[in-house]
Design an enzyme around this catalytic site. Structure first.
Site, PDB file in Angstrom:
ATOM      1  N   LYS A 167      32.011  23.553 -36.646  1.00  0.00           N
ATOM      2  CA  LYS A 167      31.144  22.383 -36.769  1.00  0.00           C
ATOM      3  C   LYS A 167      30.055  22.610 -37.811  1.00  0.00           C
ATOM      4  O   LYS A 167      29.752  21.724 -38.622  1.00  0.00           O
ATOM      5  CB  LYS A 167      30.510  22.065 -35.419  1.00  0.00           C
ATOM      6  N   SER A 193      31.292  16.664 -26.362  1.00  0.00           N
ATOM      7  CA  SER A 193      30.209  17.203 -27.186  1.00  0.00           C
ATOM      8  C   SER A 193      29.489  16.144 -28.009  1.00  0.00           C
ATOM      9  O   SER A 193      28.512  16.447 -28.676  1.00  0.00           O
ATOM     10  CB  SER A 193      30.748  18.300 -28.095  1.00  0.00           C
TER      11      SER A 193
END
Ligand SMILES: Nc1ncnc2c1ncn2[C@@H]1O[C@H](COP(=O)(O)OP(=O)(O)OP(=O)(O)O)[C@@H](O)[C@H]1O
Ligand SMILES: [Mg+2]
Length: 801
Positions: A718, A675
């Site tokens: 996140k 990611s």
């Protein structure tokens, strides 16, 4: 010369001359004969019967040879019989019998013995050997009084000696009669010698037999004796023994009263039977007793009454935990199904999330909401299958496994069993504990759970299992059995609320602070969260609050203050200097440094990605403890950058002279995953073009070779991390946009969230100024390049569009 003498027939004895013998006389005729003798000169005739059983012997029933004797002493016994001492006098032959009134007289003829010569050397020798022999004989024959031998030694007449020995021999009446009939003394001596010889042989054998029998007897007797003694000792020890009896009875009663399964009851009975046969203090007895203790202390058939009120359950969960709406919703749904079906057939709930978000305490809360007992078993570091399933009883000191022993602790067969930290299960040569758990967690199988120690089926189907984990990194079969419920971590706002509603009241109570003695302002709380903690959960926060409470209490006790209000200003008095700067956004924009977003077991985190160019040949170098997937994602990013270089204003010829080094700081922490792809690309373009990256923009997303941005996991964590870090703008893959609906409003309001689907969009947002594409053809490759500065000229950096 014949004489008439009263007759006394003898049943089983031969009386010899010169011998004194006691006789018991019972027959009427014999008693009358005795009386007649006593009335006259006391003489009577003694003769043996041929058949001792004959009561009234005639002439033909008697031997020919008898002895004339004198009755010496007469004693009438109360039963009418008479005891008489007679002394033999002379051998005599019986001629006729003649009845008198009441008794019989015998017509006899006295016999003269053949002459003997005692002085004769031969006779002397014979006498000596007879005496010697008799001594041997007397030693073996216990019936003879020991002094008999000495008495005999004094006799110096061969005839008398022969008679004396003869009357002492244990031989048949007929043999004695033969001796009586031998009139030659020397021959009679020889005869007794021979008899003794024969007798001695018999006696010796007898003795041998006797001693053998004796030995046998002794052995059995000894054993018997020892056994008896052992019993006595056990009885003695066993004042416990008696107690032992009580104990066994108690056990038997307990077995009867406990609601054991059929199998368990059979097992318990068998074990008790064995225990009865064992010495109470022996090792096996202890083993058997322990087994029974464990078996009987299990909660057979004992159940808590379950609460089925769903509204009430929701209320309990709300009371214990702030927020976690979705989680609680899912739990309540689960409980609703249970309440309706009365069965626990559904999958096992697994609460997954970073540390300190309330997984364990939620488990406790579910137990409270359903009215179950709560047991918690931490699986962290459990490596041995035997810890779950127990050890076989053949091992000394073996114990049941954690499942069984915790059930014992719970005291009911339907507790809530929290298997904490299931992802921390170890595995090594001692077996795989997760495979043992598979059975426990499978509602189809766990009604027949086998513990190695118990060695019988135990029904776990009423137990509600809940597991917790920090990550999903665990064996697939385990994952399959569980329904994952994620707890993502809290926003700042949620943390403030949790602190106000739960953590602070708890700490005040723990520290014994009264109402109003310690007050936190909202700003103060927020400052604690921002500058003293950096976590997804609230565990550190709780610890910091405890610290404040402790210090406040001290100040109050010391009289320095009556009440304390915690504000942003006085915070460092209590907690020291700030531990964390709040927000990377405070930092300056930099070339080649990108703020990425990572997701780890402990929640989301900000992640700096750095890239610089170094002299080289277009290679890529990576550092920062990167995993394989991340390495590859850097390779992909590099290829993308090389392929699209001119479009971003980078001359491809640069790769002939420069390498790119990508580094992810905090090099000790392992990092992995795809990611960070968009972050890598951005960092590379930034360093190649010299355009700084905006520090207040964070980004996440996988990138393809064509620059497409692919979705990622852990979005909520996140974003929470971005919010914690003071980030303004977050670039997320547009395919993740759908996940935004689950996010708390505070997150959406605090962040500018921009979905992107291509790297170009990322660059447009993240770089401080737009890139300017250049024309580039392969021919340009040959042109001489001016060196590309690794930092841009000052003027350029200042320009913003
Ligand atoms: N939503 C909440 N409401 C109230 N208290 C909470 C909440 N979340 C966590 N807590 C409190 O935070 C503390 C830590 O929680 P807990 O021990 O359950 O964490 P955990 O998720 O099990 O962490 P770990 O993974 O480290 O075991 C507990 O005192 C718990 O009561
Ligand atoms: Mg926990």
């Amino acid at each position: 010369m014949t004489r008439q003498l009263p007759l006394l027939p003898l049943r089983d004895i031969v009386v010899f001359p010169q011998r004194i013998v006691p006789l018991f006389v019972g027959r009427e005729k014999s008693v009358a004969a005795l009386e007649a003798a006593m009335a006259a000169n006391k003489e009577l005739f003694l003769v043996a019967q041929l058949d001792p059983g004959e009561d009234d012997p005639g002439r033909d029933d008697l031997y020919d040879l008898g002895v004339v004797a004198t009755a010496m002493q007469l004693l009438k016994l109360p039963d009418g019989t008479v005891r008489v001492l007679v002394e033999g006098a002379k051998r005599a032959r019986l001629a006729n019998l003649e009845p008198r009134d009441g008794y019989i007289t015998a017509e006899i003829e006295e016999i003269e013995e053949e002459d003997e010569s005692a002085g004769d050397a031969e006779a002397q020798a014979l006498m000596r050997s007879v005496i010697e022999q008799f001594e041997n004989y007397a030693k073996l024959n216990k019936r003879l009084p020991p002094e008999t031998g000495i008495q005999l030694a004094e006799i110096d007449n061969p005839s008398l000696l022969a008679d004396a020995v003869a009357s002492n021999l244990s031989i048949k009446v007929a043999d004695k009669q033969a001796l009586l009939g031998e009139l030659n003394p020397a021959r009679r001596l020889e005869m007794v010698f021979a008899f003794m010889e024969g007798e001695l042989g018999v006696l010796q054998v007898e003795k041998k037999i006797r001693s053998r029998v004796k030995r046998q007897m002794e052995k059995t007797q000894r054993e018997y004796y020892l056994n008896e003694q052992l019993k006595a000792i056990q009885r003695e020890l066993g004042n416990e023994g008696e107690e032992g009896g009580d104990e066994l009875q108690e056990l038997a009663q307990k077995i009867r009263k406990t609601k054991l399964s059929k199998e368990a009851r059979a097992r318990a009975d068998a074990e008790l039977k064995k225990l009865r046969a064992m010495a109470p203090m022996s090792a096996e007895a202890t083993v058997a007793r322990n087994y029974l203790d464990v078996l009987l202390s299990l909660p057979w058939g004992k159940k808590s009454k379950l609460k089925k009120d769903i509204a009430e359950a929701q209320h309990v969960l709300d009371e214990d935990h702030y927020g976690l709406e979705k989680v609680k919703e899912r739990i309540v749904e689960y409980l609703a199904v249970q309440a309706r079906t009365n069965k626990l057939k559904g999958p096992i709930l697994c609460l997954v999330g970073p540390p300190g978000v309330g997984k364990t305490s939620l488990g406790r809360s579910i137990a409270r909401a359903t009215g179950r007992e709560f047991v918690r078993q931490s699986l962290g570091g459990v490596r041995d299958e035997a810890e779950i399933r127990g050890h076989r009883r053949t091992y000394i000191g073996s114990l049941p496994g954690k499942i069984i022993s915790n059930l014992k602790k719970a005291g009911t067969s339907n507790p809530l069993f929290l298997l904490d930290e299931i992802d921390k299960l170890g595995q090594d040569f001692r077996g795989d504990p997760s495979s043992a758990l598979l059975e426990v967690l499978d509602p189809e199988q766990n009604s027949r759970f086998q513990d190695h120690y118990l060695e019988l089926d135990y029904d776990l189907s009423d137990v509600m299992f809940v597991t917790t984990a920090n990550s999903l990194d665990m064996p697939q079969p385990l994952l399959d059995r569980m329904e994952i419920i994620r707890l993502e971590g809290y926003t700042e706002h949620e943390k403030v609320e949790i602190a106000k509603r739960h953590l602070i009241p708890k700490q005040l109570e723990v520290h014994g602070l009264k109402d109003g003695e310690l007050i936190f302002t909202d700003e103060g709380l927020r400052a604690i969260i921002q500058h003293y903690t950096r976590e997804a959960g609230v565990r550190t926060l709780e610890r910091e609050l405890a610290k404040v409470a402790r210090k406040s209490l001290r100040q109050i006790l010391e009289g320095k203050a009556e009440k304390i209000e915690l504000t942003v200003e006085n915070l460092n008095e209590f907690l020291g200097v700030r531990k964390y700067r709040y927000g990377i956004g405070e930092e300056e924009d930099q070339i080649g440094a990108v703020t990425g977003l990572a997701w780890t077991e402990v929640g989301g985190e900000l992640l700096t990605i750095e890239a610089v160019t170094v002299p080289g040949k277009g290679q890529i170098k990576t550092t920062g403890k990167l995993g394989e997937v991340m390495q590859e994602s850097i390779q992909a990013a590099m290829s993308f950058v090389k392929a699209r270089a001119p479009a971003y204003g980078v001359k491809p010829s640069i790769f002939a002279r420069k390498d790119i080094h990508v580094h992810l700081p905090e090099g000790a922490v392992p990092k992995d995953g795809p990611s960070a792809g968009v972050g890598m690309v951005t960092a590379m373009i930034s360093t190649l073009t010299g355009i700084p990256v905006r520090r207040d923009v964070a980004m996440t997303g996988e990138v393809t070779l064509r620059g497409r941005v692919l979705p990622i996991g852990g979005l909520k964590e996140k974003l929470l991390a971005a919010l914690r870090g003071g980030i303004m703008t977050v670039l997320i893959p547009s395919e993740n946009e759908k996940d935004l609906v689950e996010l708390p409003e505070t997150v959406k309001q605090g962040l500018e969230i921009i979905p992107v689907s291509h790297v170009d969009e990322v660059l447009a947002r993240a770089l401080a100024e737009p890139v300017s594409p250049i024309e580039w053809s392969d021919a340009d490759e040959l042109a001489v390049e001016p060196p590309i500065p690794t930092t841009p000229p000052d003027g350029e950096a200042a320009i913003r569009h």
